[in-house]
Design a protein around this motif. Structure first.
Motif, mmCIF file in Angstrom:
data_model
loop_
_atom_site.group_PDB
_atom_site.id
_atom_site.type_symbol
_atom_site.label_atom_id
_atom_site.label_comp_id
_atom_site.label_asym_id
_atom_site.label_seq_id
_atom_site.Cartn_x
_atom_site.Cartn_y
_atom_site.Cartn_z
ATOM 1 N N GLN A 1 3.159 5.770 -3.283
ATOM 2 C CA GLN A 1 4.324 6.481 -3.824
ATOM 3 C C GLN A 1 4.371 6.378 -5.351
ATOM 4 N N GLN B 1 0.849 -1.219 0.000
ATOM 5 C CA GLN B 1 0.000 0.000 0.000
ATOM 6 C C GLN B 1 0.875 1.257 0.000
ATOM 7 N N THR B 2 1.937 1.216 0.804
ATOM 8 C CA THR B 2 2.853 2.366 0.860
ATOM 9 C C THR B 2 3.490 2.592 -0.515
#
Lengths: 121, 322
Positions: A91, A86-87
């Motif tokens: 990005q 998810q991170t």
């Protein structure tokens, strides 16, 4: 020759956003074939021999979680984006939007685009 | 065993052992899901040929397996000549082949008491020859897989196609590949032995007849390799295969007859100053070895004759069927 060249460049371009599309679609759980169908329904056709190995690679990189479960009397492997995924997805989305904005400016051409580009600098 | 099972079995042959079960289970589910989807769309079960089309669309097992092992390397020369699925097998076969060829060369050098300074050039020649042959075989296998994504039955020995009937026989590419490798090893050994005029072990030497026929041996082995290479590229040329086999058997029979007519196949070069008793004993051993050669040649003659008859029958049958 030009068809072949176009196809190669197109594949190169697609390779970049394929990961992003998969990470985004896997906000909800899917098994391989269902994911392929879901992406195709949204206009992104992916070859099975590209998608299935990609899922395993993303999982080995910790961007996806998977679980074997029985559904319709058959064992299926369900994938979902992991916390790390998810991170990374967020990005990558930022990056993609930035590239898109830049490309729009470049393709607009003329002095207006030049002004924008100078502004971006 | 269903078509899908056979297909998965073929894919599994090229997957890394520790991930094989997992990948195949997932692939199996994905293939079955796609087939069920298609059946729901058509409102009826898929025919064998429709199932086959789906598998064909997935690609040749070699290509499919290659996608799951992108880090396994490959052989490139402008384009990919040997893909990642085959590459690890290629390296293994090349290694084993090289090891056998080198070991034989070293044994020959010691047994025949050949000059050591020639060993390096012989080993280099072996390395070049074996690499070229094994690489060619694997490049052809890879090319066949790419050009014919629907033909993979030869991997498991089961038919891949429900449409294939015995009226369209094919030469197994695996058989052709194996034949090339074996003939290359024989060719290397024959060349090594027959290019050494005093080849032999201890006081025993090969009789002159072997050296008189050396060119014919080398031609026969080379022709066999060329035929196998052609059949590897064109497995459907069965009549050509049968025709070449007839030629090969005829040449073999002629060579065996010439060898039989010589009557002596191993000669004795008694060591200088050997005791008469020892010479007598060695002469007895030579006589026994020659007897073995005689019976060995007779058996080879019978086998070649039998194969010649079989191949003539096969050739005639294939000609009748067009």
């Amino acid at each position: 020759m030009s068809d072949e060249l176009l196809e190669n460049l197109r594949l190169e371009l697609r390779r970049g956003y394929l990961v992003l599309a998969v990470l985004t679609q896997l906000r909800t759980e899917h098994y391989g074939y269902a994911l392929r169908k879901a992406l195709a329904e949204r206009g992104l056709e992916i070859d099975e021999n590209t998608l299935y190995p990609l899922l395993r690679r993303l999982e080995s990189q910790g961007l996806l979680d998977s679980e074997w479960r029985e559904e319709d009397k058959r064992n299926k492997r369900f994938y979902r984006v992991s916390a790390a995924g998810q991170t990374i997805r967020a990005q990558l989305l930022d990056e993609w939007e930035g590239i898109n904005a830049s490309l729009r400016l470049i393709t607009q051409g003329g002095s207006e685009a030049d002004r924008h580009l100078t502004g971006v600098k | 065993m269903t078509q899908v099972d056979r297909y998965l079995e073929s894919v599994g042959m090229f997957l890394p052992e520790q991930q094989k079960k997992d990948i195949l289970s997932e692939l199996s589910d994905n293939i079955h899901s796609r087939m069920e989807d298609q059946e729901a769309l058509l409102g009826r079960p898929l025919t064998d040929s429709e199932q086959q089309d789906i598998l064909k669309d997935y690609g040749h097992p070699l290509s499919v397996a290659g996608r799951y092992r992108p880090d396994s390397g490959g052989l490139m020369f402008g384009k990919q000549l040997i893909g990642p699925a085959l590459f690890s097998i290629y390296i293994r076969v090349l290694g084993i082949n090289m090891l056998i060829a080198f070991a034989l060369q070293i044994v020959l050098t010691i047994a025949l008491d050949l000059p050591l300074n020639e060993m390096f050039s012989r080993l280099t020649l072996q390395a070049v020859m074996q690499s070229a042959v094994v690489t060619l075989v694997f490049v052809l296998i890879q090319r066949t897989a790419q050009e014919h994504p629907g033909r993979w039955g030869w991997l498991t020995g089961h038919p891949d196609s429900v449409n294939r009937t015995p009226s369209h026989p094919r030469i197994s590419p695996l058989e052709s590949a194996l034949q090339i490798v074996l003939l290359a090893v024989f060719l290397a050994i024959s060349y090594g032995v027959l290019s050494t005029p005093d080849a032999g072990i201890g006081p025993f030497r090969l009789a002159p007849i072997w050296f008189s026929l050396s060119a014919a041996f080398l031609v026969a082995l080379s022709a066999g390799m060329i035929q196998s290479a052609i059949n590897l590229a064109r497995p459907d040329w069965v009549r050509f295969h049968a025709g070449m086999q007839i030629g090969f058997e005829l040449l073999s029979l002629a060579l065996i007859c010439l060898l039989l007519s010589a009557g002596v196949w191993v000669i004795l070069v008694a060591p200088a100053g050997a005791h008469p008793d020892e010479q007598l004993k060695l002469a007895d051993i030579v006589a026994i070895i020659n007897q073995y050669f005689f019976f060995g040649l007779l058996i080879s003659f019978a086998i070649s004759l039998f194969q010649l008859i079989q191949n003539v029958r096969r050739y005639r049958r294939l000609s009748r069927n067009g």
